[in-house]
Design a protein around this motif. Structure first.
Motif, mmCIF file in Angstrom:
data_model
loop_
_atom_site.group_PDB
_atom_site.id
_atom_site.type_symbol
_atom_site.label_atom_id
_atom_site.label_comp_id
_atom_site.label_asym_id
_atom_site.label_seq_id
_atom_site.Cartn_x
_atom_site.Cartn_y
_atom_site.Cartn_z
ATOM 1 N N GLN A 1 0.854 -1.067 0.012
ATOM 2 C CA GLN A 1 0.005 0.031 0.033
ATOM 3 C C GLN A 1 0.806 1.169 -0.148
ATOM 4 O O GLN A 1 0.512 2.015 -0.719
ATOM 5 C CB GLN A 1 -0.837 0.282 1.236
ATOM 6 C CG GLN A 1 -1.810 1.286 1.332
ATOM 7 C CD GLN A 1 -2.800 1.327 2.627
ATOM 8 O OE1 GLN A 1 -3.195 0.406 2.837
ATOM 9 N NE2 GLN A 1 -2.646 2.695 3.121
ATOM 10 N N VAL A 2 1.712 1.046 0.647
ATOM 11 C CA VAL A 2 3.070 2.431 0.732
ATOM 12 C C VAL A 2 3.419 2.673 -0.458
ATOM 13 O O VAL A 2 3.176 3.848 -1.001
ATOM 14 C CB VAL A 2 3.863 2.127 2.042
ATOM 15 C CG1 VAL A 2 4.931 3.589 1.756
ATOM 16 C CG2 VAL A 2 3.323 2.233 3.302
ATOM 17 N N ARG A 3 3.765 1.818 -1.283
ATOM 18 C CA ARG A 3 4.152 1.722 -2.458
ATOM 19 C C ARG A 3 3.210 2.330 -3.425
ATOM 20 O O ARG A 3 3.538 3.131 -4.460
ATOM 21 C CB ARG A 3 4.927 0.642 -3.035
ATOM 22 C CG ARG A 3 6.349 0.252 -2.514
ATOM 23 C CD ARG A 3 6.692 -1.145 -2.734
ATOM 24 N NE ARG A 3 6.489 -1.435 -4.226
ATOM 25 C CZ ARG A 3 6.623 -2.500 -5.007
ATOM 26 N NH1 ARG A 3 6.355 -3.747 -4.223
ATOM 27 N NH2 ARG A 3 6.355 -2.578 -6.170
ATOM 28 N N VAL B 1 2.711 10.690 7.709
ATOM 29 C CA VAL B 1 2.417 9.980 6.244
ATOM 30 C C VAL B 1 3.761 9.204 6.102
ATOM 31 O O VAL B 1 5.007 9.441 6.545
ATOM 32 C CB VAL B 1 2.680 11.213 4.734
ATOM 33 C CG1 VAL B 1 2.511 10.411 3.726
ATOM 34 C CG2 VAL B 1 1.403 12.040 5.330
ATOM 35 N N VAL B 2 3.424 7.991 5.730
ATOM 36 C CA VAL B 2 4.609 7.203 5.318
ATOM 37 C C VAL B 2 4.967 7.062 3.809
ATOM 38 O O VAL B 2 4.177 6.412 3.107
ATOM 39 C CB VAL B 2 4.256 5.665 5.729
ATOM 40 C CG1 VAL B 2 5.498 4.740 5.481
ATOM 41 C CG2 VAL B 2 3.690 5.678 7.431
ATOM 42 N N ARG B 3 6.304 7.464 3.652
ATOM 43 C CA ARG B 3 6.715 7.419 2.261
ATOM 44 C C ARG B 3 7.296 6.170 1.713
ATOM 45 O O ARG B 3 7.180 6.005 0.659
ATOM 46 C CB ARG B 3 7.376 8.850 1.848
ATOM 47 C CG ARG B 3 6.968 10.039 2.514
ATOM 48 C CD ARG B 3 5.776 10.492 1.430
ATOM 49 N NE ARG B 3 5.173 11.645 1.631
ATOM 50 C CZ ARG B 3 4.075 12.239 1.248
ATOM 51 N NH1 ARG B 3 3.439 11.446 0.182
ATOM 52 N NH2 ARG B 3 3.619 13.388 1.176
ATOM 53 N N GLU B 4 8.125 5.492 2.641
ATOM 54 C CA GLU B 4 8.725 4.282 2.381
ATOM 55 C C GLU B 4 8.759 3.349 3.150
ATOM 56 O O GLU B 4 8.912 3.834 4.549
ATOM 57 C CB GLU B 4 10.270 4.436 2.035
ATOM 58 C CG GLU B 4 10.292 5.321 0.706
ATOM 59 C CD GLU B 4 11.986 5.494 0.396
ATOM 60 O OE1 GLU B 4 12.699 4.862 0.999
ATOM 61 O OE2 GLU B 4 12.231 6.570 -0.203
ATOM 62 N N LEU C 1 5.767 -3.443 10.093
ATOM 63 C CA LEU C 1 6.029 -2.419 9.207
ATOM 64 C C LEU C 1 7.162 -1.602 9.657
ATOM 65 O O LEU C 1 6.805 -0.927 10.474
ATOM 66 C CB LEU C 1 4.640 -1.738 8.751
ATOM 67 C CG LEU C 1 4.916 -0.753 7.412
ATOM 68 C CD1 LEU C 1 5.204 -1.639 6.180
ATOM 69 C CD2 LEU C 1 3.545 0.090 7.471
ATOM 70 N N VAL C 2 8.262 -1.632 8.894
ATOM 71 C CA VAL C 2 9.386 -0.737 9.104
ATOM 72 C C VAL C 2 9.148 0.706 8.481
ATOM 73 O O VAL C 2 9.185 0.524 7.180
ATOM 74 C CB VAL C 2 10.681 -1.626 8.995
ATOM 75 C CG1 VAL C 2 11.770 -0.697 9.688
ATOM 76 C CG2 VAL C 2 10.874 -2.984 9.874
#
Length: 278
Positions: free
Chosen positions: A187-189, A207-210, A240-241
């Motif tokens: 999902q992040v990708r 917000v998680v970018r990677e 999830l890192v």
């Protein structure tokens, strides 16, 4: 919109200005006056790319060679508004471009030309979109003269292979840590750069970018942890890192930089682990 949320002209318009070409930007193609204008222009063919709407039948019947759409998927897989995000989210390893003759249905028309490419490991939607746009442009340049000459015929889509790519909303980006970490990493990708993936921590949007998934985890979903000096959140299952993230009102930063400035992140919890309405 660019910086400051000011509207910016699209590249096609800028190029048309350079070439002194007439430009029309109607708010809707359903208005009679707009349809009459297009008829007066007498186009041999209409080409549509990244328009995101179904053309009215009155427009589809104007050009003798039809309306041609450049769609960023291997149709009939991922018909709809978010084909690139949907392909990554589903874990597809290949996608591509389909050039089709438009019909009244959404991305249902017969296919003139189709080419595929690999989805690279860790590639996000923005990066994949750039590669697909180059491929689509190259294919369009090849397809148009072949269609004009009659040498290229369109083949019907296989309805048994259909899948749909829905319109995405900003709220769709909220991470649900009751899901597997592997899916959250996809999902992040898929949602980078838009609608982006996020979670709420201390009433603030992060917000998680990677990010990447790790199988090891024995904590309940939503538990905040540290993994190899990076922030991580337990999922179900997995971890999830967070490699790169952007707190509300701040610049993009690496996960370890964020963790150094957020000492209270470790051993906390995310209370909203499930998307609203799910």
């Amino acid at each position: 919109a660019g910086r400051g949320k000011q509207m910016q002209p699209p590249p096609v318009k800028l190029r048309a200005i350079q070439l002194s070409l007439p430009i029309h930007q109607p708010s809707s193609l359903r208005e009679r006056a707009v349809q009459d204008l297009i008829r007066q222009l007498s186009p041999e063919m209409i080409v549509v790319a990244a328009y995101g709407k179904i053309l009215p039948q009155a427009i589809l019947t104007i050009p003798p060679l039809g309306c041609i759409n450049v769609h960023a998927s291997l149709l009939p897989r991922w018909r709809g508004a978010s084909p690139i995000q949907s392909a990554i989210l589903a874990g597809d390893t290949r996608t591509g471009i389909s050039i089709i003759r438009m019909e009244q249905g959404l991305d249902t028309g017969p296919i003139y030309l189709q080419e595929s490419l690999d989805i690279l490991a860790n590639e996000n939607s923005g990066e994949l979109s750039k590669r697909l746009s180059i491929l689509g442009a190259e294919m369009l340049v090849r397809a148009i003269p072949e269609i004009q000459s009659g040498r290229l015929s369109a083949q019907a889509q296989d309805e048994k292979l259909t899948s749909h790519a829905p319109i995405l909303k900003k709220a769709d980006g909220q991470l649900d840590f009751n899901q597997p970490a592997s899916r959250l990493a996809l999902q992040v990708r898929a949602f980078e750069p838009w609608p982006s993936s996020y979670f709420l921590w201390n009433d603030s949007r992060i917000v998680v970018r990677e990010a990447y998934a790790v199988d090891t985890n024995d904590q309940s979903p939503g538990t905040l942890l540290e993994y190899n000096h990076y922030p991580a959140v337990s999922a179900s299952p997995g971890l999830l890192v967070l490699s790169a993230l952007q707190p509300a009102g701040k610049k993009l930063m690496s996960g370890d930089t964020f963790l150094n400035g957020a000492k209270d992140f470790r051993d906390g919890r995310i209370t909203h682990t499930t998307k609203a309405g799910s």
